[in-house]
Write an enzyme that holds these catalytic residues in place. Structure first.
Site, short mmCIF file in Angstrom:
data_model
loop_
_atom_site.label_atom_id
_atom_site.label_comp_id
_atom_site.label_asym_id
_atom_site.label_seq_id
_atom_site.Cartn_x
_atom_site.Cartn_y
_atom_site.Cartn_z
CD GLU A 179 -55.71 36.35 41.56
OE1 GLU A 179 -55.28 36.78 42.63
OE2 GLU A 179 -55.26 35.33 41.00
CG ASP B 22 -51.89 32.00 45.58
OD1 ASP B 22 -52.64 32.04 46.57
OD2 ASP B 22 -52.10 31.29 44.59
P1 NAD Z 1 -55.88 21.96 46.13
O1 NAD Z 1 -57.05 22.50 46.88
O2 NAD Z 1 -56.10 20.99 45.04
O3 NAD Z 1 -54.84 21.30 47.16
C1 NAD Z 1 -54.44 21.90 48.35
C2 NAD Z 1 -54.09 20.81 49.37
O4 NAD Z 1 -53.55 21.44 50.55
C3 NAD Z 1 -55.28 19.96 49.82
O5 NAD Z 1 -55.04 18.60 49.53
C4 NAD Z 1 -55.38 20.24 51.32
O6 NAD Z 1 -55.80 19.10 52.08
C5 NAD Z 1 -53.94 20.63 51.63
N1 NAD Z 1 -53.77 21.38 52.88
C6 NAD Z 1 -54.52 22.41 53.36
N2 NAD Z 1 -54.02 22.83 54.54
C7 NAD Z 1 -52.93 22.06 54.80
C8 NAD Z 1 -51.98 22.02 55.86
N3 NAD Z 1 -52.08 22.83 56.92
N4 NAD Z 1 -50.97 21.11 55.79
C9 NAD Z 1 -50.87 20.24 54.74
N5 NAD Z 1 -51.75 20.24 53.72
C10 NAD Z 1 -52.75 21.13 53.74
O7 NAD Z 1 -55.10 23.25 45.59
P2 NAD Z 1 -53.99 23.33 44.42
O8 NAD Z 1 -54.64 23.58 43.10
O9 NAD Z 1 -53.03 22.21 44.55
O10 NAD Z 1 -53.28 24.70 44.83
C11 NAD Z 1 -52.52 24.76 46.03
C12 NAD Z 1 -52.21 26.19 46.34
O11 NAD Z 1 -51.32 26.72 45.34
C13 NAD Z 1 -53.43 27.11 46.35
O12 NAD Z 1 -53.32 27.96 47.46
C14 NAD Z 1 -53.31 27.90 45.06
O13 NAD Z 1 -53.92 29.16 45.14
C15 NAD Z 1 -51.80 27.98 44.92
N6 NAD Z 1 -51.31 28.20 43.55
C16 NAD Z 1 -50.25 29.03 43.41
C17 NAD Z 1 -49.73 29.24 42.14
C18 NAD Z 1 -48.52 30.13 41.99
O14 NAD Z 1 -48.15 30.46 40.87
N7 NAD Z 1 -47.86 30.48 43.06
C19 NAD Z 1 -50.29 28.61 41.02
C20 NAD Z 1 -51.35 27.73 41.22
C21 NAD Z 1 -51.87 27.52 42.50
#
Ligand code: NAD
Length: 351
Positions: free
Chosen positions: A66, A237
């Site tokens: 993006e 997101d």
């Molecule tokens: P990451 O991959 O490092 O961590 C995600 C974690 O979620 C993993 O440890 C995984 O095991 C866990 N997980 C997956 N399914 C699960 C479930 N059903 N129950 C419990 N845990 C579960 O990712 P990250 O960098 O920490 O990002 C997390 C999310 O936040 C992503 O979807 C990312 O796109 C989003 N994000 C949003 C914003 C925003 O501004 N809203 C900004 C950054 C990241």
């Protein structure tokens, strides 16, 4: 020769990952999160000045890439960011990013920065800033569901800005929870590792969902959410990627950054096009209500908006002034005669 200052025209200051980490330790992580939240809030409060557009997304089966542009009329900024939930299996980050600021009056870039770490910081600062407006007064416990890359930043920001004392961790992968608990040890939070999402929510006034899965997931079902809590929904997101059961949205007052983007990417993509939402900037300037009762469920449907990255870059630009936490980047051609670009290339031929 003395080191060029960030205001030198022909040189673009570049903040590498290494320098971003040095900057964080120089400022202090909690102070930096508070500083970022201040800049983000300032920019939300001058919302109408900004050029706003939903981010430009290029989707693939594996994830999304993006571009997030905006401008306040004086400074232009954009972030490049990806989201690839299966990356971690190959030892890669789910989210990586870099960003740029430029002068609107001449179009020259004035800052290039890593934003993988900065995105985690700005997302956490935004979550905590929003919780400051919406969470129940005196909230001291947060459930942190999804213990990946963002989770420690989210926890520390809620401590620094909202004043939480307890964080209750849960992830489907116990190794992720153990990693987060170890990283958070000694940072002033009482950290509890939980065996289920339900257990992590015991006694929590704030529930943060921050999981990564490219599907309509149901991290929280309706029966799990009691009255009066604040939900900070980070992980939904992207089109086709949500975390909450629609029935929770029906029972909540939903707060969003920029509705045209959130309706495509957020939890509310599951709802009708006219599903009511409140814009955060209006809560911050006092023209819309935030929390109005102890029993209300408030929900921040976070997707991350371009102004938050703009604010974060603006903050970093101010903080590196007078420090060594940047390098001069030879990004802009600078011929002595602006029309003699070719001559400059020709004179550079090896003799
Ligand atoms: P990451 O991959 O490092 O961590 C995600 C974690 O979620 C993993 O440890 C995984 O095991 C866990 N997980 C997956 N399914 C699960 C479930 N059903 N129950 C419990 N845990 C579960 O990712 P990250 O960098 O920490 O990002 C997390 C999310 O936040 C992503 O979807 C990312 O796109 C989003 N994000 C949003 C914003 C925003 O501004 N809203 C900004 C950054 C990241």
């Amino acid at each position: 020769m003395s080191k060029p200052s960030p205001s030198d025209k022909a040189y673009v200051p570049f903040v590498s990952v290494d320098n971003m980490m040095k900057l964080i330790h120089h400022i202090g992580i909690e102070e930096m999160l508070v500083g970022l939240a201040t800049y983000i809030e300032e920019d939300f409060k001058r919302w109408e000045l900004f050029d706003k557009t939903p981010r430009v997304a290029s989707h693939s089966e594996e994830g999304v890439i993006e571009l997030m542009p905006t401008s306040d009329g004086e400074v232009y900024g954009f972030k490049y960011v990806n989201g690839h939930p299966s990356n971690t299996k190959q030892g890669l980050q789910t989210v990586t990013a870099f960003g740029l600021l430029a002068n609107v009056d001449n179009g020259y870039p004035v800052l290039l920065s890593e934003m993988t770490i900065l995105t985690a910081l700005r997302t956490a600062a935004t979550s905590a800033l929003v919780a400051k407006y919406l969470a129940p007064k005196g909230a001291d416990t947060m459930a942190m569901i999804g213990n990946g890359a963002q989770s420690e930043f989210q926890s520390i920001a809620m401590k620094a800005i909202v004043g939480i004392k307890n964080v209750r961790l849960y992830d489907i992968d116990k190794a992720a929870t153990a990693k987060a608990a170890k990283n958070l040890a000694g940072l002033g939070l009482n950290v509890v590792e939980c065996d289920s999402a339900e257990a992590s929510m015991e006694g929590a006034q704030i529930i943060t969902t921050c999981t990564a899965d490219k599907q309509y997931a149901t991290i929280l079902t309706d029966n799990m959410v009691g009255a009066g809590v604040h939900i900070n929904a980070i992980g939904g997101d992207c089109p086709g990627k949500t975390e909450l059961a629609p029935a929770i949205l029906e029972r909540s007052d939903v707060f969003v950054e920029f509705p045209p983007q959130t309706r495509i990417e957020g939890e509310i993509q599951q709802m009708a096009e006219d599903f009511p939402v409140t814009e955060l900037w209006q809560v911050m300037i006092g023209t819309a209500k935030g929390r109005t009762s102890d029993t209300q469920i408030t929900l921040f449907d976070s997707v991350g908006f371009a102004t938050e990255d703009f604010s974060a870059l603006r903050y970093v630009r101010a903080q590196i002034e007078g420090t060594d936490y940047h390098q001069p980047l030879d990004l802009l051609a600078d011929p002595d005669d602006p029309r003699d670009l070719f001559g400059m290339v020709r004179r550079a031929a090896p003799s």
